[in-house]
Motif scaffolding. Structure first.
Motif, PDB file in Angstrom:
ATOM      1  N   HIS A 109      41.236  44.974  37.497  1.00 50.73           N
ATOM      2  CA  HIS A 109      41.151  45.460  36.120  1.00 50.73           C
ATOM      3  C   HIS A 109      41.347  44.385  35.059  1.00 50.73           C
ATOM      4  O   HIS A 109      40.970  44.603  33.908  1.00 50.73           O
ATOM      5  CB  HIS A 109      42.207  46.550  35.884  1.00 50.73           C
ATOM      6  CG  HIS A 109      42.171  47.656  36.879  1.00 50.73           C
ATOM      7  ND1 HIS A 109      41.156  48.603  36.915  1.00 50.73           N
ATOM      8  CD2 HIS A 109      43.005  47.961  37.911  1.00 50.73           C
ATOM      9  CE1 HIS A 109      41.379  49.447  37.912  1.00 50.73           C
ATOM     10  NE2 HIS A 109      42.490  49.084  38.528  1.00 50.73           N
ATOM     11  N   CYS A 110      41.964  43.247  35.418  1.00 51.21           N
ATOM     12  CA  CYS A 110      42.349  42.250  34.418  1.00 51.21           C
ATOM     13  C   CYS A 110      41.459  41.014  34.442  1.00 51.21           C
ATOM     14  O   CYS A 110      40.563  40.893  35.265  1.00 51.21           O
ATOM     15  CB  CYS A 110      43.810  41.836  34.633  1.00 51.21           C
ATOM     16  SG  CYS A 110      44.987  43.179  34.472  1.00 51.21           S
ATOM     17  N   SER A 111      41.782  40.088  33.562  1.00 54.20           N
ATOM     18  CA  SER A 111      41.046  38.827  33.462  1.00 54.20           C
ATOM     19  C   SER A 111      41.146  38.027  34.754  1.00 54.20           C
ATOM     20  O   SER A 111      42.239  37.823  35.286  1.00 54.20           O
ATOM     21  CB  SER A 111      41.612  38.002  32.303  1.00 54.20           C
ATOM     22  OG  SER A 111      41.156  36.677  32.348  1.00 54.20           O
ATOM     23  N   PHE A 112      40.007  37.563  35.231  1.00 57.10           N
ATOM     24  CA  PHE A 112      39.980  36.799  36.481  1.00 57.10           C
ATOM     25  C   PHE A 112      40.863  35.554  36.426  1.00 57.10           C
ATOM     26  O   PHE A 112      41.736  35.383  37.281  1.00 57.10           O
ATOM     27  CB  PHE A 112      38.546  36.378  36.802  1.00 57.10           C
ATOM     28  CG  PHE A 112      37.683  37.463  37.348  1.00 57.10           C
ATOM     29  CD1 PHE A 112      37.457  38.619  36.627  1.00 57.10           C
ATOM     30  CD2 PHE A 112      37.087  37.332  38.578  1.00 57.10           C
ATOM     31  CE1 PHE A 112      36.655  39.630  37.138  1.00 57.10           C
ATOM     32  CE2 PHE A 112      36.271  38.326  39.090  1.00 57.10           C
ATOM     33  CZ  PHE A 112      36.061  39.477  38.362  1.00 57.10           C
ATOM     34  N   PRO A 113      40.662  34.657  35.449  1.00 54.59           N
ATOM     35  CA  PRO A 113      41.448  33.412  35.443  1.00 54.59           C
ATOM     36  C   PRO A 113      42.945  33.667  35.370  1.00 54.59           C
ATOM     37  O   PRO A 113      43.733  32.991  36.040  1.00 54.59           O
ATOM     38  CB  PRO A 113      40.940  32.694  34.181  1.00 54.59           C
ATOM     39  CG  PRO A 113      39.580  33.261  33.936  1.00 54.59           C
ATOM     40  CD  PRO A 113      39.684  34.701  34.354  1.00 54.59           C
ATOM     41  N   LEU A 172      37.397  45.186  49.338  1.00 56.54           N
ATOM     42  CA  LEU A 172      36.191  44.916  48.563  1.00 56.54           C
ATOM     43  C   LEU A 172      35.473  46.154  48.025  1.00 56.54           C
ATOM     44  O   LEU A 172      34.950  46.116  46.909  1.00 56.54           O
ATOM     45  CB  LEU A 172      35.228  44.044  49.382  1.00 56.54           C
ATOM     46  CG  LEU A 172      35.646  42.569  49.485  1.00 56.54           C
ATOM     47  CD1 LEU A 172      34.706  41.797  50.391  1.00 56.54           C
ATOM     48  CD2 LEU A 172      35.702  41.925  48.097  1.00 56.54           C
ATOM     49  N   PRO A 173      35.404  47.287  48.765  1.00 57.74           N
ATOM     50  CA  PRO A 173      34.755  48.458  48.173  1.00 57.74           C
ATOM     51  C   PRO A 173      35.416  48.910  46.871  1.00 57.74           C
ATOM     52  O   PRO A 173      34.729  49.265  45.901  1.00 57.74           O
ATOM     53  CB  PRO A 173      34.888  49.521  49.266  1.00 57.74           C
ATOM     54  CG  PRO A 173      34.920  48.739  50.530  1.00 57.74           C
ATOM     55  CD  PRO A 173      35.715  47.506  50.194  1.00 57.74           C
ATOM     56  N   ARG A 174      36.741  48.901  46.843  1.00 54.56           N
ATOM     57  CA  ARG A 174      37.455  49.264  45.613  1.00 54.56           C
ATOM     58  C   ARG A 174      37.133  48.274  44.496  1.00 54.56           C
ATOM     59  O   ARG A 174      36.915  48.660  43.348  1.00 54.56           O
ATOM     60  CB  ARG A 174      38.963  49.285  45.874  1.00 54.56           C
ATOM     61  CG  ARG A 174      39.785  49.593  44.632  1.00 54.56           C
ATOM     62  CD  ARG A 174      41.258  49.375  44.879  1.00 54.56           C
ATOM     63  NE  ARG A 174      42.013  49.495  43.647  1.00 54.56           N
ATOM     64  CZ  ARG A 174      43.200  48.950  43.428  1.00 54.56           C
ATOM     65  NH1 ARG A 174      43.786  48.264  44.394  1.00 54.56           N
ATOM     66  NH2 ARG A 174      43.816  49.102  42.275  1.00 54.56           N
ATOM     67  N   VAL A 230      31.709  47.534  38.838  1.00 56.28           N
ATOM     68  CA  VAL A 230      30.571  48.287  38.313  1.00 56.28           C
ATOM     69  C   VAL A 230      31.008  49.115  37.108  1.00 56.28           C
ATOM     70  O   VAL A 230      30.293  49.200  36.095  1.00 56.28           O
ATOM     71  CB  VAL A 230      29.962  49.192  39.406  1.00 56.28           C
ATOM     72  CG1 VAL A 230      28.963  50.171  38.796  1.00 56.28           C
ATOM     73  CG2 VAL A 230      29.275  48.337  40.465  1.00 56.28           C
ATOM     74  N   THR A 231      32.178  49.717  37.198  1.00 57.61           N
ATOM     75  CA  THR A 231      32.710  50.489  36.068  1.00 57.61           C
ATOM     76  C   THR A 231      32.865  49.601  34.834  1.00 57.61           C
ATOM     77  O   THR A 231      32.652  50.053  33.706  1.00 57.61           O
ATOM     78  CB  THR A 231      34.081  51.090  36.439  1.00 57.61           C
ATOM     79  OG1 THR A 231      33.931  51.932  37.586  1.00 57.61           O
ATOM     80  CG2 THR A 231      34.647  51.908  35.283  1.00 57.61           C
ATOM     81  N   ALA A 232      33.197  48.324  35.064  1.00 54.34           N
ATOM     82  CA  ALA A 232      33.362  47.381  33.956  1.00 54.34           C
ATOM     83  C   ALA A 232      32.032  46.810  33.471  1.00 54.34           C
ATOM     84  O   ALA A 232      32.001  46.054  32.504  1.00 54.34           O
ATOM     85  CB  ALA A 232      34.283  46.238  34.377  1.00 54.34           C
ATOM     86  N   GLY A 233      30.937  47.154  34.166  1.00 50.20           N
ATOM     87  CA  GLY A 233      29.618  46.708  33.731  1.00 50.20           C
ATOM     88  C   GLY A 233      29.038  45.547  34.497  1.00 50.20           C
ATOM     89  O   GLY A 233      28.000  44.991  34.121  1.00 50.20           O
TER      90      GLY A 233
END
Length: 232
Positions: free
Chosen positions: A45-49, A144-146, A152-155
């Motif tokens: 849900h959060c920023s990757f870096p 990975l499925p989650r 996808v929900t994030a676009g």
């Protein structure tokens, strides 16, 4: 008889002392890995870096704990598997976390050798058991499925395709192994269902005409994620 049992007593006392040393280190390792795993979970849900840097910040302490295990085992050559159960579950979780981070950075598979290198381990003294490594990869696959659904929900509509390719390659690689361990075999079977879940998301994205949109993962990492596995 008395002399023989005196030797037995000395050996058992020594074994108990080594076991207690390793048990304490393994308990600390378990607590530490739980923190590391908790730090990784916001990746959905959060920023990757931000998330990746937080998890990588634990690496120095993690290497230190493995160095302590290796130090004890070094003085007991040939007895690695005598005490292996103390840290095998923790090690599989470590592989899961490190493999996930590596995939986020490169889109590829973290190899067995690379895992040992990241932990500063000398395989001749204290290495990562192969089955522990493979079970860790299965745990990574299960997550990975989650991850795909949340991306996808994030676009990020390209994520299912990238993950589908990666999991397909991983599943194919596992199929080349002659797995005799029942537990590992069951965990490997789970990869097939992980792949199916991701393919279902990919199918849904395709029929909605959303594929080939901008990849949020590529934007966050600064490069396109080329999904390529290396098998060892």
């Amino acid at each position: 008889m008395e002399e023989q049992f005196a030797e037995f007593r000395a050996e058992l006392d020594e074994t108990g002392s080594v076991y207690e040393q390793l048990r304490i280190i393994a308990a600390n390792l378990d607590s530490f890995i739980r923190l590391m795993q908790a730090a990784l979970m916001p990746i959905h849900h959060c920023s990757f870096p931000q998330v990746k840097e937080k998890v990588k910040g634990y690496m120095s302490d993690l290497c230190g704990l493995y160095a302590k295990l290796a130090h004890v085992i070094k003085d007991k050559p040939g007895q690695y598997y005598r005490y292996h159960d103390l840290w095998r579950n923790q090690t599989s979780t470590v592989v899961f976390v490190l493999a996930f981070l590596h995939w986020l950075d490169t889109g590829g598979l973290l190899t067995h050798t690379e895992t040992e290198a990241l932990l500063n381990l000398d395989p001749a003294v204290f290495g990562i058991d192969l089955e522990d490594y493979l079970i860790g990869l299965c745990s990574f696959s299960n997550e990975l499925p989650r991850y795909v659904v949340n991306r996808v929900t994030a676009g990020d509509y390209n994520c299912p395709k990238e993950v589908s390719t990666f999991l397909g390659d991983l599943y194919t690689a596992f199929r080349t192994l002659n797995l005799r361990n029942d537990h590992l075999r069951k965990r490997f079977d789970g990869i097939k269902y992980d792949l199916k879940k991701v393919e279902e998301v990919l199918y849904d994205v395709k029929i909605r005409g959303l594929l080939n949109g901008p990849s949020l993962q590529a934007t966050a990492t600064g490069h396109e994620s080329n999904v390529a596995t290396s098998h060892q």
